[in-house]
Design an enzyme around this catalytic site. Structure first.
Site, mmCIF file in Angstrom:
data_model
loop_
_atom_site.group_PDB
_atom_site.id
_atom_site.type_symbol
_atom_site.label_atom_id
_atom_site.label_comp_id
_atom_site.label_asym_id
_atom_site.label_seq_id
_atom_site.Cartn_x
_atom_site.Cartn_y
_atom_site.Cartn_z
ATOM 1 N N HIS A 347 -43.931 -32.461 -66.393
ATOM 2 C CA HIS A 347 -44.336 -31.822 -65.133
ATOM 3 C C HIS A 347 -45.937 -31.547 -64.756
ATOM 4 O O HIS A 347 -46.614 -31.568 -65.760
ATOM 5 C CB HIS A 347 -43.966 -30.008 -65.469
ATOM 6 C CG HIS A 347 -44.051 -29.690 -63.694
ATOM 7 N ND1 HIS A 347 -44.591 -28.661 -63.217
ATOM 8 C CD2 HIS A 347 -42.777 -29.497 -62.667
ATOM 9 C CE1 HIS A 347 -43.821 -29.015 -61.732
ATOM 10 N NE2 HIS A 347 -42.311 -28.971 -62.252
ATOM 11 N N ASP A 405 -34.634 -30.525 -64.230
ATOM 12 C CA ASP A 405 -34.102 -31.171 -64.605
ATOM 13 C C ASP A 405 -33.125 -31.681 -65.724
ATOM 14 O O ASP A 405 -32.248 -32.054 -65.677
ATOM 15 C CB ASP A 405 -34.915 -32.242 -63.098
ATOM 16 C CG ASP A 405 -35.450 -32.819 -62.266
ATOM 17 O OD1 ASP A 405 -34.296 -31.570 -62.033
ATOM 18 O OD2 ASP A 405 -36.060 -33.117 -61.813
HETATM 19 N N1 ACO Z 1 -42.113 -38.403 -71.338
HETATM 20 C C1 ACO Z 1 -43.031 -39.389 -72.077
HETATM 21 N N2 ACO Z 1 -44.588 -38.464 -71.534
HETATM 22 C C2 ACO Z 1 -44.799 -38.490 -70.639
HETATM 23 C C3 ACO Z 1 -43.371 -37.471 -69.464
HETATM 24 C C4 ACO Z 1 -42.524 -38.145 -70.080
HETATM 25 N N3 ACO Z 1 -41.411 -37.288 -69.749
HETATM 26 N N4 ACO Z 1 -44.330 -36.568 -68.961
HETATM 27 C C5 ACO Z 1 -45.723 -37.302 -69.173
HETATM 28 N N5 ACO Z 1 -45.536 -37.944 -70.072
HETATM 29 C C6 ACO Z 1 -46.925 -38.342 -70.778
HETATM 30 C C7 ACO Z 1 -47.859 -38.825 -69.881
HETATM 31 O O1 ACO Z 1 -47.163 -40.972 -70.671
HETATM 32 C C8 ACO Z 1 -49.310 -39.476 -69.294
HETATM 33 O O2 ACO Z 1 -49.672 -39.345 -71.199
HETATM 34 P P1 ACO Z 1 -51.159 -40.322 -71.582
HETATM 35 O O3 ACO Z 1 -52.541 -38.722 -71.366
HETATM 36 O O4 ACO Z 1 -50.877 -40.339 -73.095
HETATM 37 O O5 ACO Z 1 -51.080 -41.460 -70.752
HETATM 38 C C9 ACO Z 1 -49.515 -37.487 -69.904
HETATM 39 O O6 ACO Z 1 -48.528 -37.006 -70.160
HETATM 40 C C10 ACO Z 1 -49.527 -36.751 -68.749
HETATM 41 O O7 ACO Z 1 -48.259 -37.526 -67.105
HETATM 42 P P2 ACO Z 1 -48.982 -37.984 -65.738
HETATM 43 O O8 ACO Z 1 -47.537 -39.264 -65.717
HETATM 44 O O9 ACO Z 1 -49.725 -38.542 -65.569
HETATM 45 O O10 ACO Z 1 -48.770 -36.570 -65.486
HETATM 46 P P3 ACO Z 1 -47.999 -36.487 -63.943
HETATM 47 O O11 ACO Z 1 -48.330 -34.287 -63.724
HETATM 48 O O12 ACO Z 1 -48.515 -37.147 -62.869
HETATM 49 O O13 ACO Z 1 -46.504 -36.806 -63.444
HETATM 50 C C11 ACO Z 1 -44.248 -36.165 -64.395
HETATM 51 C C12 ACO Z 1 -45.197 -35.635 -63.449
HETATM 52 C C13 ACO Z 1 -43.858 -37.120 -62.823
HETATM 53 C C14 ACO Z 1 -43.082 -34.655 -63.723
HETATM 54 C C15 ACO Z 1 -43.662 -36.864 -65.263
HETATM 55 O O14 ACO Z 1 -44.103 -35.886 -66.248
HETATM 56 C C16 ACO Z 1 -42.594 -37.541 -65.251
HETATM 57 O O15 ACO Z 1 -42.469 -38.919 -64.758
HETATM 58 N N6 ACO Z 1 -41.619 -36.893 -66.083
HETATM 59 C C17 ACO Z 1 -40.130 -38.007 -65.953
HETATM 60 C C18 ACO Z 1 -39.682 -37.741 -64.476
HETATM 61 C C19 ACO Z 1 -39.141 -36.321 -64.165
HETATM 62 O O16 ACO Z 1 -38.488 -35.305 -64.959
HETATM 63 N N7 ACO Z 1 -39.151 -35.670 -63.458
HETATM 64 C C20 ACO Z 1 -38.748 -34.472 -62.332
HETATM 65 C C21 ACO Z 1 -39.962 -33.420 -62.826
HETATM 66 S S1 ACO Z 1 -39.415 -31.638 -62.058
HETATM 67 C C22 ACO Z 1 -39.687 -31.514 -60.296
HETATM 68 O O17 ACO Z 1 -39.627 -32.774 -60.274
HETATM 69 C C23 ACO Z 1 -38.273 -31.561 -59.578
#
Ligand code: ACO
Length: 469
Positions: A347, A405
């Site tokens: 998140h 989710d």
């Molecule tokens: N699985 C594995 N690694 C992850 C995940 C994940 N679900 N989420 C974040 N990371 C890692 C990234 O790879 C990144 O690693 P790095 O620093 O080595 O590059 C780090 O954590 C930061 O991640 P970002 O993508 O920069 O985080 P951001 O804040 O942009 O994205 C998001 C947040 C979109 C929710 C992301 O965590 C994600 O894509 N999750 C999966 C989709 C999901 O479940 N979405 C629902 C969110 S809740 C909602 O919207 C209702």
């Protein structure tokens, strides 16, 4: 097994556990009055940017807690209904008995959307993704002119144009039958007076439109579910509240009290969540003084994506693909090797366990046991195993835990809801947050208009077409 008190107890236990675990986390810095202009460090995706002040809700990402209007989400889940929570978000206080009765009557009235359903049934809903049908449906709900439309048409001297199929008043002066071209009446240059603009604004974003949308998005979602299953939409049930009626209108069966209670909690949990992508999208549209139907349509469009609300459906597909707890290790290894995001985890704001997942996890466990279904037991066991892998590797290191989710799909599946309807159900709830935040922002509206840094080329000499290789 059918006493809804069991569900309240589950929420209270989850709350007690969460509070104990986060007690030692530091207090956040992001509360209190701002002095504009404000300095903040902004990352890609507007990370860290402050868009506005709000009294509606606060996400504490360090502690993993969420408040609506000062009330802890856990307390609202345990004690309140979605109707009370919607009133709270929109009006700032929990409703009195009279206020709640009035709201409930409005919602009951607005659940009837026969014209919209008649219109939507003219589209191939069964072939559309449900979120596309829902987004279209909110446009179709806006059949009559809002006062704003009338103001701009009347102000310009034109006759009113209704988008409703029953009134085609716009063709006024046929100009040549062979060409079948029509002319609108001449516009004059009178500007509307400011008092009318204010009234129009009130109507275009009025509380009545918010109630209309909260009730209508639920009826639309139920109708879309039925149409996709080859069944006709049914009328609302006059005795049921918002959550129970949603289940009834989807399935055609009066839900058990426990099911109704669980759905009510799910709606409460998803109702508002800070400056998330769909809320921001709705607010950006509203800030142009467009109207709330278009704002909600924008929210639905943004919510659809798998990085946002669409993740709930993606989680179920992932769990089914993994198949069983034994398949988790290999699946997870491959996902990490391919640098795939694992749906339902992570998140932007929470770097702790999402409080909504803290409630949904135990609810999923309870419902799976109650269902007695072996396939659901396997799905839940797979989810638990995946959670333990992800959290042990990425929890401490990167602050990645299950989000809202991750378990919601298992809960909805136990309530007999098909995966492609999970995200529309999210919208049924979030519409109360979208509308509340839009109304709040409009009180001191300023059009959203960030800037981009141009990193492209400069001073390129123009080449005529013939000279381009
Ligand atoms: N699985 C594995 N690694 C992850 C995940 C994940 N679900 N989420 C974040 N990371 C890692 C990234 O790879 C990144 O690693 P790095 O620093 O080595 O590059 C780090 O954590 C930061 O991640 P970002 O993508 O920069 O985080 P951001 O804040 O942009 O994205 C998001 C947040 C979109 C929710 C992301 O965590 C994600 O894509 N999750 C999966 C989709 C999901 O479940 N979405 C629902 C969110 S809740 C909602 O919207 C209702």
């Amino acid at each position: 097994m059918n006493n809804p008190q069991i569900i309240t107890d589950i929420v209270r236990q989850a709350a007690a556990k969460a509070r104990q675990e986060v007690m030692n986390e530091p207090e956040p810095a992001l509360t209190g009055k701002l002095e504009w202009p404000v300095s903040c460090t902004v990352g890609p995706g507007l990370e860290g940017a402050i868009a506005c002040e709000t009294k509606i809700g606060y996400v504490n990402g360090t502690r993993g807690s969420l408040i609506y209007r000062g009330y802890d989400l856990f307390d609202l889940c345990a004690e309140a209904t979605f109707e009370e929570v919607s009133f709270l978000l929109l009006h700032g206080n929990l409703p009195t008995r009279n206020e709640l009765d009035t709201l409930s009557r409005h919602l009951q009235d607005y659940r009837f959307i026969p014209r919209t359903l008649r219109l939507i049934m003219g589209f191939p809903v069964q072939d559309m993704i449900p979120m596309a049908a829902l987004r279209m449906g909110t446009n179709l709900m806006r059949q009559f002119q809002t006062e704003r439309d009338q103001m701009s048409m009347a102000g310009s001297g034109g006759r009113q144009i209704a988008s409703d199929e029953d009134s085609h008043s716009m063709e006024t002066v046929p100009r040549g039958d062979q060409k079948a071209v029509f002319e609108f009446q001449e516009r004059d240059a009178n500007r509307p007076d400011p008092a009318r603009i204010e009234r129009a604004q009130a109507e275009a974003h009025g509380i009545g439109s918010c109630y209309h949308l909260i009730a209508g998005v639920a009826s639309l979602t139920a109708a879309i579910a039925r149409l996709r299953g080859g069944r006709l939409p049914i009328e609302p049930h006059p005795e049921l509240g918002h959550a129970g009626n949603l289940l009834y209108m989807m399935t055609g069966k009066r839900p058990e009290p426990v099911e109704e209670r669980v759905m009510d909690i799910c709606l409460t949990l998803h109702a508002d969540h800070g400056m998330n992508a769909s809320t921001f999208a709705a607010m950006v549209v509203a800030s142009t003084l467009s109207d709330i139907y278009f704002s909600v349509g924008a929210g639905i469009a943004a919510l659809n994506g798998p990085l946002h609300g669409g993740a709930n459906e993606a989680v179920i597909h992932t769990l089914r693909e993994i198949g069983s707890p034994d398949g988790v290790a290999e699946w997870y290894r491959n996902a990490r090797a391919n640098k795939s995001k694992i749906m339902g985890f992570g998140h932007r704001v929470y770097k702790a366990y999402d409080p909504r997942a803290r409630v949904l996890g135990p609810l999923a466990e309870y419902l799976v046991e109650r269902s007695g279904r072996e396939d659901m037991r396997r799905l839940l066991a797979t989810a638990k195993e995946l959670e333990s892998r992800v959290v042990s590797e990425l929890g401490e290191k990167k602050g990645i835990f299950p989000n809202v989710d991750f378990y919601s799909g298992i809960v909805y599946s136990c309530l007999g809801i098909a995966p492609d309807m999970f995200t529309p159900i999210f919208a049924v709830s979030r519409v109360s947050g979208w509308t509340a935040r839009v109304l709040e922002y409009l009180k001191a509206n300023r059009i959203f208009r960030p800037r981009a840094i141009y990193v492209g080329a400069l001073d390129r000499p123009f080449q005529p077409l013939a000279e381009r290789g």
